[in-house]
Design a protein around this motif. Structure first.
Motif, PDB file in Angstrom:
ATOM      1  N   ARG A   3      57.300  61.076  33.483  1.00 13.21           N
ATOM      2  CA  ARG A   3      56.682  59.939  33.360  1.00 13.21           C
ATOM      3  C   ARG A   3      55.321  59.790  34.318  1.00 13.21           C
ATOM      4  O   ARG A   3      55.621  59.778  35.395  1.00 13.21           O
ATOM      5  CB  ARG A   3      57.338  58.652  33.508  1.00 13.21           C
ATOM      6  CG  ARG A   3      56.620  57.446  32.882  1.00 13.21           C
ATOM      7  CD  ARG A   3      57.614  56.105  32.624  1.00 13.21           C
ATOM      8  NE  ARG A   3      58.690  56.614  31.719  1.00 13.21           N
ATOM      9  CZ  ARG A   3      58.874  56.426  30.172  1.00 13.21           C
ATOM     10  NH1 ARG A   3      57.364  55.945  29.915  1.00 13.21           N
ATOM     11  NH2 ARG A   3      59.625  56.717  29.665  1.00 13.21           N
ATOM     12  N   ALA A   4      54.101  59.843  33.835  1.00  8.85           N
ATOM     13  CA  ALA A   4      52.853  59.630  34.544  1.00  8.85           C
ATOM     14  C   ALA A   4      52.054  58.626  34.139  1.00  8.85           C
ATOM     15  O   ALA A   4      51.879  58.186  33.131  1.00  8.85           O
ATOM     16  CB  ALA A   4      52.215  60.964  34.495  1.00  8.85           C
ATOM     17  N   TYR A   5      51.441  57.923  35.126  1.00 14.84           N
ATOM     18  CA  TYR A   5      50.635  57.154  34.602  1.00 14.84           C
ATOM     19  C   TYR A   5      49.421  56.844  35.658  1.00 14.84           C
ATOM     20  O   TYR A   5      49.440  57.375  36.920  1.00 14.84           O
ATOM     21  CB  TYR A   5      51.056  55.552  34.623  1.00 14.84           C
ATOM     22  CG  TYR A   5      51.721  55.004  36.081  1.00 14.84           C
ATOM     23  CD1 TYR A   5      50.866  54.278  36.761  1.00 14.84           C
ATOM     24  CD2 TYR A   5      53.186  55.271  36.209  1.00 14.84           C
ATOM     25  CE1 TYR A   5      51.445  53.927  38.280  1.00 14.84           C
ATOM     26  CE2 TYR A   5      53.590  54.946  37.303  1.00 14.84           C
ATOM     27  CZ  TYR A   5      52.879  54.196  38.242  1.00 14.84           C
ATOM     28  OH  TYR A   5      53.432  53.546  39.125  1.00 14.84           O
ATOM     29  N   GLU A 148      65.398  59.002  30.379  1.00 15.36           N
ATOM     30  CA  GLU A 148      64.269  58.445  30.114  1.00 15.36           C
ATOM     31  C   GLU A 148      64.210  57.079  30.315  1.00 15.36           C
ATOM     32  O   GLU A 148      63.109  56.490  30.896  1.00 15.36           O
ATOM     33  CB  GLU A 148      63.870  58.801  28.582  1.00 15.36           C
ATOM     34  CG  GLU A 148      63.870  59.969  28.366  1.00 15.36           C
ATOM     35  CD  GLU A 148      63.394  60.379  26.853  1.00 15.36           C
ATOM     36  OE1 GLU A 148      62.828  59.067  26.207  1.00 15.36           O
ATOM     37  OE2 GLU A 148      63.733  61.424  26.200  1.00 15.36           O
ATOM     38  N   LYS A 149      65.261  56.378  30.125  1.00 16.57           N
ATOM     39  CA  LYS A 149      65.329  54.954  30.601  1.00 16.57           C
ATOM     40  C   LYS A 149      65.150  54.676  32.011  1.00 16.57           C
ATOM     41  O   LYS A 149      64.580  53.865  32.364  1.00 16.57           O
ATOM     42  CB  LYS A 149      66.649  54.304  29.733  1.00 16.57           C
ATOM     43  CG  LYS A 149      66.779  54.404  28.423  1.00 16.57           C
ATOM     44  CD  LYS A 149      68.053  53.605  27.946  1.00 16.57           C
ATOM     45  CE  LYS A 149      68.219  53.848  26.522  1.00 16.57           C
ATOM     46  NZ  LYS A 149      69.322  54.021  26.051  1.00 16.57           N
ATOM     47  N   VAL A 150      65.804  55.434  32.760  1.00 15.93           N
ATOM     48  CA  VAL A 150      65.700  55.371  34.230  1.00 15.93           C
ATOM     49  C   VAL A 150      64.403  55.466  34.712  1.00 15.93           C
ATOM     50  O   VAL A 150      63.934  54.711  35.549  1.00 15.93           O
ATOM     51  CB  VAL A 150      66.757  56.329  35.007  1.00 15.93           C
ATOM     52  CG1 VAL A 150      66.428  56.323  36.562  1.00 15.93           C
ATOM     53  CG2 VAL A 150      68.180  55.943  34.808  1.00 15.93           C
ATOM     54  N   GLU A 151      63.568  56.670  34.310  1.00 20.27           N
ATOM     55  CA  GLU A 151      62.444  56.846  34.533  1.00 20.27           C
ATOM     56  C   GLU A 151      61.540  55.711  34.125  1.00 20.27           C
ATOM     57  O   GLU A 151      60.588  55.134  35.023  1.00 20.27           O
ATOM     58  CB  GLU A 151      61.809  57.995  33.879  1.00 20.27           C
ATOM     59  CG  GLU A 151      62.069  59.263  34.403  1.00 20.27           C
ATOM     60  CD  GLU A 151      61.825  60.658  33.469  1.00 20.27           C
ATOM     61  OE1 GLU A 151      61.382  60.413  32.059  1.00 20.27           O
ATOM     62  OE2 GLU A 151      61.888  61.785  33.931  1.00 20.27           O
ATOM     63  N   GLN A 152      61.680  54.937  32.999  1.00 20.45           N
ATOM     64  CA  GLN A 152      61.086  53.761  32.517  1.00 20.45           C
ATOM     65  C   GLN A 152      61.175  52.508  33.622  1.00 20.45           C
ATOM     66  O   GLN A 152      60.108  51.968  34.027  1.00 20.45           O
ATOM     67  CB  GLN A 152      61.298  53.334  31.285  1.00 20.45           C
ATOM     68  CG  GLN A 152      60.676  52.096  30.709  1.00 20.45           C
ATOM     69  CD  GLN A 152      59.157  52.265  30.684  1.00 20.45           C
ATOM     70  OE1 GLN A 152      58.568  53.461  30.416  1.00 20.45           O
ATOM     71  NE2 GLN A 152      58.339  51.299  31.007  1.00 20.45           N
ATOM     72  N   ARG A 153      62.494  52.334  33.925  1.00 23.10           N
ATOM     73  CA  ARG A 153      62.778  51.388  34.980  1.00 23.10           C
ATOM     74  C   ARG A 153      62.001  51.694  36.326  1.00 23.10           C
ATOM     75  O   ARG A 153      61.502  50.893  36.921  1.00 23.10           O
ATOM     76  CB  ARG A 153      64.256  51.056  35.072  1.00 23.10           C
ATOM     77  CG  ARG A 153      64.962  50.566  34.201  1.00 23.10           C
ATOM     78  CD  ARG A 153      64.941  49.065  33.572  1.00 23.10           C
ATOM     79  NE  ARG A 153      64.974  48.259  35.006  1.00 23.10           N
ATOM     80  CZ  ARG A 153      66.447  48.189  35.525  1.00 23.10           C
ATOM     81  NH1 ARG A 153      67.337  48.368  34.529  1.00 23.10           N
ATOM     82  NH2 ARG A 153      66.428  47.059  36.560  1.00 23.10           N
ATOM     83  N   TYR A 154      62.160  52.939  36.659  1.00 20.56           N
ATOM     84  CA  TYR A 154      61.595  53.534  38.122  1.00 20.56           C
ATOM     85  C   TYR A 154      60.202  53.199  38.081  1.00 20.56           C
ATOM     86  O   TYR A 154      59.396  52.555  38.985  1.00 20.56           O
ATOM     87  CB  TYR A 154      61.851  54.839  38.271  1.00 20.56           C
ATOM     88  CG  TYR A 154      61.657  55.259  39.664  1.00 20.56           C
ATOM     89  CD1 TYR A 154      62.861  55.125  40.444  1.00 20.56           C
ATOM     90  CD2 TYR A 154      60.352  55.820  40.069  1.00 20.56           C
ATOM     91  CE1 TYR A 154      62.488  55.544  41.949  1.00 20.56           C
ATOM     92  CE2 TYR A 154      60.456  56.177  41.251  1.00 20.56           C
ATOM     93  CZ  TYR A 154      61.366  56.172  42.228  1.00 20.56           C
ATOM     94  OH  TYR A 154      61.152  56.620  43.601  1.00 20.56           O
ATOM     95  N   ALA A 155      59.374  53.401  36.685  1.00 23.55           N
ATOM     96  CA  ALA A 155      57.772  53.187  36.624  1.00 23.55           C
ATOM     97  C   ALA A 155      57.284  51.757  36.725  1.00 23.55           C
ATOM     98  O   ALA A 155      56.552  51.544  37.480  1.00 23.55           O
ATOM     99  CB  ALA A 155      57.442  53.859  35.371  1.00 23.55           C
TER     100      ALA A 155
END
Length: 187
Positions: A3-5, A148-155
């Motif tokens: 996940r990048a932004y 994927e859900k953890v990456e989203q929460r982390y982001a």
């Protein structure tokens, strides 16, 4: 999955003031109440290259591990150690910080790059900040959807911390601005 932004923010303060505020961000005691995820910051090395007029600084940053509580249970700790490498180029008036986690790399890799430069439309009064962050949770294949859900929460946490950091930087810039006005008034 990674996940990048990217985020951009304009400080309506000169580059010198914004970069000074960046150095004070973690050392100011008042900010400890706001930046609660930062546990410790230590300077590991500092080198000034007189030929290139560049300053190189490496710091160790210990943070409270963001993300869901169950991830902290799985990895067995709630802190993460990071290395922040900073290059300040006095000639081009740029400051670039690159941070990476050095602990928990078998579970997660995070890299954050922040660059401060004079704003092209108003270089003497404004500073543009560009932030790029990438987060990669390394799951077992059976846990890919959870990763994927953890990456989203982390982001989401990293975005929140970024906004809080910008608020702190704005407050420090205003303090530095008032301080410089007071010194000019006294002279």
């Amino acid at each position: 999955m990674v996940r990048a932004y990217t985020q951009e923010y304009i400080y309506k303060h000169p580059w010198d003031r914004v970069t000074s505020a960046s150095w004070r961000k973690f050392t100011d005691h008042e900010n400890r109440r706001v930046l609660t995820h930062i546990l410790e910051v230590d300077t590991l090395s500092c080198k000034l290259d007189l030929l290139s007029r560049k300053l190189y600084i490496t710091r160790a940053v210990t943070i409270h591990l963001p993300g869901p509580w169950f991830i902290r249970k799985i990895v067995g700790q709630d802190i993460c150690h990071c290395i922040e490498s900073t290059i300040v180029d006095a000639q081009s008036r740029s400051m670039q910080l690159t941070s990476r986690n050095v602990s928990l790399q078998k579970f997660v890799e995070v890299e954050e790059k922040i660059r401060y430069e004079p704003h092209p439309n108003n270089p003497s009064e404004w500073t543009i900040c560009r932030q790029e962050t990438s987060i990669h949770i390394k799951p077992l294949s059976a846990l890919a959807s959870m990763a994927e859900k953890v990456e989203q929460r982390y982001a989401e946490k990293v975005l929140k911390y970024g906004a809080t950091g910008r608020e702190v930087m704005e407050r420090i810039c205003k303090y530095l601005e008032a301080e410089s006005r007071e010194m000019a008034f006294q002279s």
